[in-house]
Design a protein around this motif. Structure first.
Motif, PDB file in Angstrom:
ATOM      1  N   VAL A 158       3.392   4.625   3.319  1.00  0.00           N
ATOM      2  CA  VAL A 158       4.354   3.569   3.630  1.00  0.00           C
ATOM      3  C   VAL A 158       3.714   2.194   3.454  1.00  0.00           C
ATOM      4  O   VAL A 158       4.348   1.259   2.949  1.00  0.00           O
ATOM      5  N   MET A 159       2.455   2.061   3.860  1.00  0.00           N
ATOM      6  CA  MET A 159       1.751   0.791   3.710  1.00  0.00           C
ATOM      7  C   MET A 159       1.644   0.401   2.241  1.00  0.00           C
ATOM      8  O   MET A 159       1.922  -0.743   1.861  1.00  0.00           O
ATOM      9  N   ARG A 160       1.243   1.345   1.401  1.00  0.00           N
ATOM     10  CA  ARG A 160       1.110   1.050  -0.027  1.00  0.00           C
ATOM     11  C   ARG A 160       2.444   0.584  -0.610  1.00  0.00           C
ATOM     12  O   ARG A 160       2.499  -0.399  -1.372  1.00  0.00           O
ATOM     13  N   LYS A 161       3.504   1.303  -0.275  1.00  0.00           N
ATOM     14  CA  LYS A 161       4.827   0.955  -0.798  1.00  0.00           C
ATOM     15  C   LYS A 161       5.254  -0.436  -0.341  1.00  0.00           C
ATOM     16  O   LYS A 161       5.794  -1.227  -1.131  1.00  0.00           O
ATOM     17  N   THR A 162       5.000  -0.753   0.924  1.00  0.00           N
ATOM     18  CA  THR A 162       5.418  -2.043   1.471  1.00  0.00           C
ATOM     19  C   THR A 162       4.615  -3.190   0.870  1.00  0.00           C
ATOM     20  O   THR A 162       5.185  -4.219   0.472  1.00  0.00           O
ATOM     21  N   VAL A 163       3.304  -3.040   0.801  1.00  0.00           N
ATOM     22  CA  VAL A 163       2.469  -4.112   0.261  1.00  0.00           C
ATOM     23  C   VAL A 163       2.785  -4.354  -1.211  1.00  0.00           C
ATOM     24  O   VAL A 163       2.854  -5.507  -1.664  1.00  0.00           O
ATOM     25  N   GLN A 164       3.033  -3.288  -1.963  1.00  0.00           N
ATOM     26  CA  GLN A 164       3.418  -3.477  -3.361  1.00  0.00           C
ATOM     27  C   GLN A 164       4.736  -4.239  -3.460  1.00  0.00           C
ATOM     28  O   GLN A 164       4.885  -5.133  -4.306  1.00  0.00           O
ATOM     29  N   ILE A 179      -5.529  -0.750   0.896  1.00  0.00           N
ATOM     30  CA  ILE A 179      -4.793  -1.971   0.549  1.00  0.00           C
ATOM     31  C   ILE A 179      -5.478  -2.715  -0.590  1.00  0.00           C
ATOM     32  O   ILE A 179      -4.820  -3.387  -1.389  1.00  0.00           O
ATOM     33  N   ASP A 180      -6.797  -2.565  -0.698  1.00  0.00           N
ATOM     34  CA  ASP A 180      -7.541  -3.235  -1.763  1.00  0.00           C
ATOM     35  C   ASP A 180      -7.018  -2.800  -3.132  1.00  0.00           C
ATOM     36  O   ASP A 180      -6.798  -3.631  -4.018  1.00  0.00           O
ATOM     37  N   ASP A 181      -6.822  -1.495  -3.287  1.00  0.00           N
ATOM     38  CA  ASP A 181      -6.358  -0.961  -4.573  1.00  0.00           C
ATOM     39  C   ASP A 181      -4.976  -1.491  -4.924  1.00  0.00           C
ATOM     40  O   ASP A 181      -4.701  -1.812  -6.088  1.00  0.00           O
ATOM     41  N   VAL A 182      -4.094  -1.575  -3.940  1.00  0.00           N
ATOM     42  CA  VAL A 182      -2.729  -2.044  -4.194  1.00  0.00           C
ATOM     43  C   VAL A 182      -2.750  -3.498  -4.663  1.00  0.00           C
ATOM     44  O   VAL A 182      -2.084  -3.861  -5.638  1.00  0.00           O
ATOM     45  N   LEU A 183      -3.508  -4.340  -3.960  1.00  0.00           N
ATOM     46  CA  LEU A 183      -3.538  -5.760  -4.308  1.00  0.00           C
ATOM     47  C   LEU A 183      -4.191  -5.975  -5.674  1.00  0.00           C
ATOM     48  O   LEU A 183      -3.733  -6.814  -6.458  1.00  0.00           O
ATOM     49  N   ARG A 184      -5.246  -5.229  -5.959  1.00  0.00           N
ATOM     50  CA  ARG A 184      -5.900  -5.374  -7.261  1.00  0.00           C
ATOM     51  C   ARG A 184      -4.997  -4.897  -8.407  1.00  0.00           C
ATOM     52  O   ARG A 184      -4.962  -5.494  -9.481  1.00  0.00           O
ATOM     53  N   ALA A 185      -4.278  -3.810  -8.158  1.00  0.00           N
ATOM     54  CA  ALA A 185      -3.486  -3.198  -9.231  1.00  0.00           C
ATOM     55  C   ALA A 185      -2.220  -3.978  -9.553  1.00  0.00           C
ATOM     56  O   ALA A 185      -1.736  -3.916 -10.693  1.00  0.00           O
ATOM     57  N   HIS A 186      -1.666  -4.703  -8.589  1.00  0.00           N
ATOM     58  CA  HIS A 186      -0.340  -5.295  -8.791  1.00  0.00           C
ATOM     59  C   HIS A 186      -0.315  -6.816  -8.751  1.00  0.00           C
ATOM     60  O   HIS A 186       0.758  -7.414  -8.864  1.00  0.00           O
ATOM     61  N   GLY A 187      -1.480  -7.454  -8.602  1.00  0.00           N
ATOM     62  CA  GLY A 187      -1.505  -8.919  -8.533  1.00  0.00           C
ATOM     63  C   GLY A 187      -1.095  -9.597  -9.820  1.00  0.00           C
ATOM     64  O   GLY A 187      -0.490 -10.674  -9.811  1.00  0.00           O
ATOM     65  N   LEU A 237      -1.625 -12.974  -7.894  1.00  0.00           N
ATOM     66  CA  LEU A 237      -2.355 -12.752  -6.645  1.00  0.00           C
ATOM     67  C   LEU A 237      -3.701 -12.137  -6.984  1.00  0.00           C
ATOM     68  O   LEU A 237      -3.777 -11.157  -7.715  1.00  0.00           O
ATOM     69  N   ARG A 238      -4.743 -12.698  -6.414  1.00  0.00           N
ATOM     70  CA  ARG A 238      -6.100 -12.211  -6.665  1.00  0.00           C
ATOM     71  C   ARG A 238      -6.724 -11.754  -5.356  1.00  0.00           C
ATOM     72  O   ARG A 238      -6.751 -12.512  -4.377  1.00  0.00           O
ATOM     73  N   PHE A 239      -7.216 -10.535  -5.351  1.00  0.00           N
ATOM     74  CA  PHE A 239      -7.897  -9.982  -4.183  1.00  0.00           C
ATOM     75  C   PHE A 239      -9.361 -10.394  -4.259  1.00  0.00           C
ATOM     76  O   PHE A 239     -10.049 -10.109  -5.245  1.00  0.00           O
ATOM     77  N   VAL A 240      -9.876 -11.061  -3.201  1.00  0.00           N
ATOM     78  CA  VAL A 240     -11.156 -11.752  -3.340  1.00  0.00           C
ATOM     79  C   VAL A 240     -12.221 -11.307  -2.340  1.00  0.00           C
ATOM     80  O   VAL A 240     -13.181 -12.042  -2.089  1.00  0.00           O
ATOM     81  N   GLU A 241     -12.090 -10.117  -1.762  1.00  0.00           N
ATOM     82  CA  GLU A 241     -13.157  -9.640  -0.879  1.00  0.00           C
ATOM     83  C   GLU A 241     -14.507  -9.638  -1.603  1.00  0.00           C
ATOM     84  O   GLU A 241     -14.651  -9.076  -2.686  1.00  0.00           O
ATOM     85  N   GLY A 242     -15.496 -10.301  -0.974  1.00  0.00           N
ATOM     86  CA  GLY A 242     -16.836 -10.330  -1.533  1.00  0.00           C
ATOM     87  C   GLY A 242     -17.009 -11.218  -2.747  1.00  0.00           C
ATOM     88  O   GLY A 242     -18.087 -11.261  -3.336  1.00  0.00           O
ATOM     89  N   GLU A 243     -15.968 -11.955  -3.129  1.00  0.00           N
ATOM     90  CA  GLU A 243     -16.025 -12.772  -4.341  1.00  0.00           C
ATOM     91  C   GLU A 243     -16.223 -14.247  -4.016  1.00  0.00           C
ATOM     92  O   GLU A 243     -15.999 -14.704  -2.887  1.00  0.00           O
ATOM     93  N   ILE A 244     -16.620 -14.989  -5.037  1.00  0.00           N
ATOM     94  CA  ILE A 244     -16.686 -16.443  -4.972  1.00  0.00           C
ATOM     95  C   ILE A 244     -15.773 -16.987  -6.057  1.00  0.00           C
ATOM     96  O   ILE A 244     -15.876 -16.597  -7.225  1.00  0.00           O
TER      97      ILE A 244
END
Length: 331
Positions: free
Chosen positions: A124-130, A159-167, A171-178
């Motif tokens: 359900v979380m994956r579906k909602t976040v997408q 959630i990391d996979d969802v944000l990376r796959a559909h941004g 939208l950019r997923f930036v955990e650990g990034e600069i």
């Protein structure tokens, strides 16, 4: 003798960026829609979504007979029909709860197999976040607005996979990034959080947080103009004051009043004191919204009132290596 090429000066209007930062939406759909709308409302060219994006629970909506349903909302049973069930789903979503319709046999299956509830939540979380990401892309289509998202301790790793796959570049997923938010102004991001009583998804020891931060800060080109987007606030900063819990996870009281204590990260505080970045942005402790200075650094916890459908945020203007202005906003 060596000649150094002078960097071209960037006109002030091009160097300046307006950023809207919010955190701890915890699945509140109305808060997410307000977050997306903030770009146009405040004239922001960058949206920064702090951690704890996902909800914490899935509420079953159980079919009791054709056209009739029953569900729990904040501890109270609600009887629904085909005319009211969609309104209930929206109320629940706005309050930060996922819902799932199911028949009595399916509900009983999860009641008998609680170990499988996590898989239900994940689906359900994956579906909602997408769906949220697709909503943002549609609403911001044709605009130059960028969204940067980082996780929090309550966000499952899925959630990391969802944000990376559909941004899709919006939208950019930036955990650990600069990333560079404005010319010469970099931002590092992490959802690493110190240990809590709740045993959540991204909890680490202070040493692990310290090492993670060092790997990022070592890559900063101009630490003095950097922005730290770190979910957990620095320890003992007044941005991390939370109710003090006993072994039973109940709030301790003294003379009839709640006892409180600092619960932020020592490693985060050390990094701020040592690096002295321009600005740090935090969430995590909903009750401790506000701003303080740690040396030359401005530190902000935006706070959260997601359960009431109120979006708390901060509007920031940066440019030429400076924090030009900031203002707490809510709506």
């Amino acid at each position: 003798m060596r000649l150094l090429r002078k960097k071209p000066e960037i006109p002030f209007s091009e160097a300046e960026r307006t950023i809207f930062f919010a955190s701890d939406l915890h699945g509140s759909e109305v808060c997410f829609k307000k977050f997306v709308a903030a770009a146009k409302f405040y004239g922001a060219d960058t949206l920064l979504l702090g951690g704890d994006i996902s909800a914490k629970v899935v509420v079953p909506i159980v079919t009791v007979r054709p056209g009739r349903y029953v569900a729990q909302f904040h501890g109270h049973e609600e009887k629904l029909d085909d005319r009211t069930v969609e309104d209930f789903e929206q109320r629940a979503a706005n309050s930060g709860m996922y819902t799932e319709r199911m028949d009595p046999d399916e509900y009983q299956h999860y009641a008998d197999h609680p170990d499988q509830v996590e898989a239900l939540f994940d689906r359900v979380m994956r579906k909602t976040v997408q769906r949220w990401v697709e909503y943002a892309k549609t609403k911001l289509d044709g605009s130059p607005v960028s969204i940067y998202a980082a996780p929090g301790n309550d966000d499952p790793l899925a959630i990391d996979d969802v944000l990376r796959a559909h941004g899709d570049g919006r939208l950019r997923f930036v955990e650990g990034e600069i990333v560079e938010l404005a010319p010469g102004m970099q931002m590092l991001s992490t959802g690493y959080t110190n240990i809590t009583p709740w045993d959540t998804h991204r909890e680490y020891t202070e040493d692990e947080i310290r090492e993670h931060l060092k790997r990022m800060t070592d890559r900063l080109e101009q630490p003095e103009t950097a922005i730290f987007n770190i979910h957990v606030p620095p320890y003992n900063s007044r941005l991390d004051t939370a109710p003090l819990l006993g072994q039973d996870l109940k709030v301790k009281t003294a003379a009839g009043a709640q006892m409180t204590a600092p619960v932020g990260s020592v490693a985060v505080r050390e990094a701020i004191e040592n690096i002295q970045p321009l600005l740090t942005l935090h969430g995590h402790i909903h009750e401790s919204g506000g701003s303080v200075t740690i040396g030359r650094t401005t530190a902000i916890n935006v706070g959260s009132e997601y359960g009431e459908g109120i979006l708390r945020g901060v509007l920031l203007t940066i440019g030429n290596g400076k924090l030009l202005r900031y203002q707490a906003v809510s709506g």
